[in-house]
Scaffold this motif. Structure first.
Motif, PDB file in Angstrom:
ATOM      1  N   ARG A  93       0.835  -1.204   0.000  1.00 14.55           N
ATOM      2  CA  ARG A  93       0.000   0.000   0.000  1.00 14.55           C
ATOM      3  C   ARG A  93       0.870   1.255   0.000  1.00 14.55           C
ATOM      4  O   ARG A  93       0.599   2.210  -0.729  1.00 14.55           O
ATOM      5  CB  ARG A  93      -0.927  -0.004   1.207  1.00 14.55           C
ATOM      6  N   ASP A  94       1.946   1.266   0.812  1.00 13.38           N
ATOM      7  CA  ASP A  94       2.834   2.426   0.848  1.00 13.38           C
ATOM      8  C   ASP A  94       3.509   2.649  -0.500  1.00 13.38           C
ATOM      9  O   ASP A  94       3.642   3.794  -0.954  1.00 13.38           O
ATOM     10  CB  ASP A  94       3.896   2.251   1.936  1.00 13.38           C
ATOM     11  N   GLU A  95       3.919   1.575  -1.147  1.00 15.45           N
ATOM     12  CA  GLU A  95       4.540   1.683  -2.466  1.00 15.45           C
ATOM     13  C   GLU A  95       3.556   2.253  -3.478  1.00 15.45           C
ATOM     14  O   GLU A  95       3.900   3.138  -4.273  1.00 15.45           O
ATOM     15  CB  GLU A  95       5.023   0.306  -2.912  1.00 15.45           C
ATOM     16  N   LEU A  96       2.315   1.785  -3.439  1.00 16.09           N
ATOM     17  CA  LEU A  96       1.286   2.290  -4.345  1.00 16.09           C
ATOM     18  C   LEU A  96       1.007   3.767  -4.080  1.00 16.09           C
ATOM     19  O   LEU A  96       0.916   4.570  -5.011  1.00 16.09           O
ATOM     20  CB  LEU A  96      -0.001   1.480  -4.193  1.00 16.09           C
ATOM     21  N   GLU A  97       0.888   4.149  -2.803  1.00 23.73           N
ATOM     22  CA  GLU A  97       0.627   5.554  -2.471  1.00 23.73           C
ATOM     23  C   GLU A  97       1.775   6.446  -2.914  1.00 23.73           C
ATOM     24  O   GLU A  97       1.552   7.551  -3.419  1.00 23.73           O
ATOM     25  CB  GLU A  97       0.381   5.700  -0.973  1.00 23.73           C
ATOM     26  N   THR A  98       3.022   5.983  -2.759  1.00 27.38           N
ATOM     27  CA  THR A  98       4.177   6.762  -3.182  1.00 27.38           C
ATOM     28  C   THR A  98       4.174   6.949  -4.693  1.00 27.38           C
ATOM     29  O   THR A  98       4.417   8.045  -5.201  1.00 27.38           O
ATOM     30  CB  THR A  98       5.478   6.061  -2.747  1.00 27.38           C
ATOM     31  N   ARG A  99       3.865   5.867  -5.428  1.00 30.49           N
ATOM     32  CA  ARG A  99       3.831   5.942  -6.886  1.00 30.49           C
ATOM     33  C   ARG A  99       2.726   6.879  -7.353  1.00 30.49           C
ATOM     34  O   ARG A  99       2.931   7.712  -8.237  1.00 30.49           O
ATOM     35  CB  ARG A  99       3.639   4.555  -7.478  1.00 30.49           C
ATOM     36  N   LEU A 100       1.532   6.787  -6.732  1.00 27.33           N
ATOM     37  CA  LEU A 100       0.426   7.659  -7.123  1.00 27.33           C
ATOM     38  C   LEU A 100       0.718   9.118  -6.788  1.00 27.33           C
ATOM     39  O   LEU A 100       0.355  10.022  -7.550  1.00 27.33           O
ATOM     40  CB  LEU A 100      -0.868   7.200  -6.456  1.00 27.33           C
ATOM     41  N   ALA A 101       1.372   9.370  -5.655  1.00 27.51           N
ATOM     42  CA  ALA A 101       1.726  10.743  -5.293  1.00 27.51           C
ATOM     43  C   ALA A 101       2.720  11.318  -6.294  1.00 27.51           C
ATOM     44  O   ALA A 101       2.624  12.490  -6.681  1.00 27.51           O
ATOM     45  CB  ALA A 101       2.301  10.787  -3.882  1.00 27.51           C
ATOM     46  N   ALA A 102       3.681  10.500  -6.740  1.00 28.88           N
ATOM     47  CA  ALA A 102       4.645  10.961  -7.734  1.00 28.88           C
ATOM     48  C   ALA A 102       3.948  11.253  -9.062  1.00 28.88           C
ATOM     49  O   ALA A 102       4.267  12.243  -9.736  1.00 28.88           O
ATOM     50  CB  ALA A 102       5.741   9.919  -7.924  1.00 28.88           C
TER      51      ALA A 102
END
Length: 170
Positions: A81-90
């Protein structure tokens, strides 16, 4: 005559496994039924093997009852989930328009009519918005910022500053 061998023979005969068919069907309400009695007429039923053994579960679906196992699964899900949130924020940051730079008052005072377009860009920097029309008229716009609430528009005709407008917009 001794009756005990007959009783023993009757008990052994009664212990032999009885093979019965088990039916599975779904009624009109969506309820699944299992029964050894024949299903009602008009219902699509299938015979289920009562001695059937389930296959080995996959690694993802194996039950996990220890705290360690549950904690490891939770950590994996949180990392995903953290990886997905980081990618979406970028992706959102890349798609967002750049923040306006504005034009500070000191740079505004350095502008004058007749200065070249190169001098304008050297003194004021890159504009927040650029537009032009069919008559080779360019407009450089510097948007307001929290520190500088003025919108500055500079018109350039023929490579020279023609008009400078600074308006306070809320």
């Amino acid at each position: 005559m001794d009756i005990r061998p007959l009783v023993l023979l009757a008990l052994v005969a009664g212990m032999t496994p009885v093979s019965a068919q088990v039916y599975r069907w779904v009624d009109e309400k969506g309820t699944v039924h299992y029964s050894n009695a024949t299903p009602p007429p008009g219902v699509k039923a299938r015979v289920v093997d009562p001695d059937g053994k389930p296959g080995a579960p996959s690694a993802d679906s194996m039950e996990c009852y220890t705290l360690r196992c549950q904690g490891e699964r939770l950590e994996r899900r949180q990392a995903q989930r953290d990886e997905l949130e980081t990618r979406l924020a970028a992706e959102r940051a890349a798609a967002a328009p750049p923040q306006p730079r504005g034009l500070d008052f000191r740079s505004y005072l350095s502008l004058y009519r007749g200065m070249s377009e190169g001098e304008l860009l050297t003194v004021a920097g890159a504009p927040d918005f650029t537009s032009s029309d069919v008559f080779a008229d360019k407009r450089y716009t510097y948007f307001p910022t929290p520190a500088n609430p003025f919108t500055t528009t500079v018109s350039v005709i023929g490579g020279r500053v023609n008009h400078i407008e600074r308006v306070r917009k809320f």
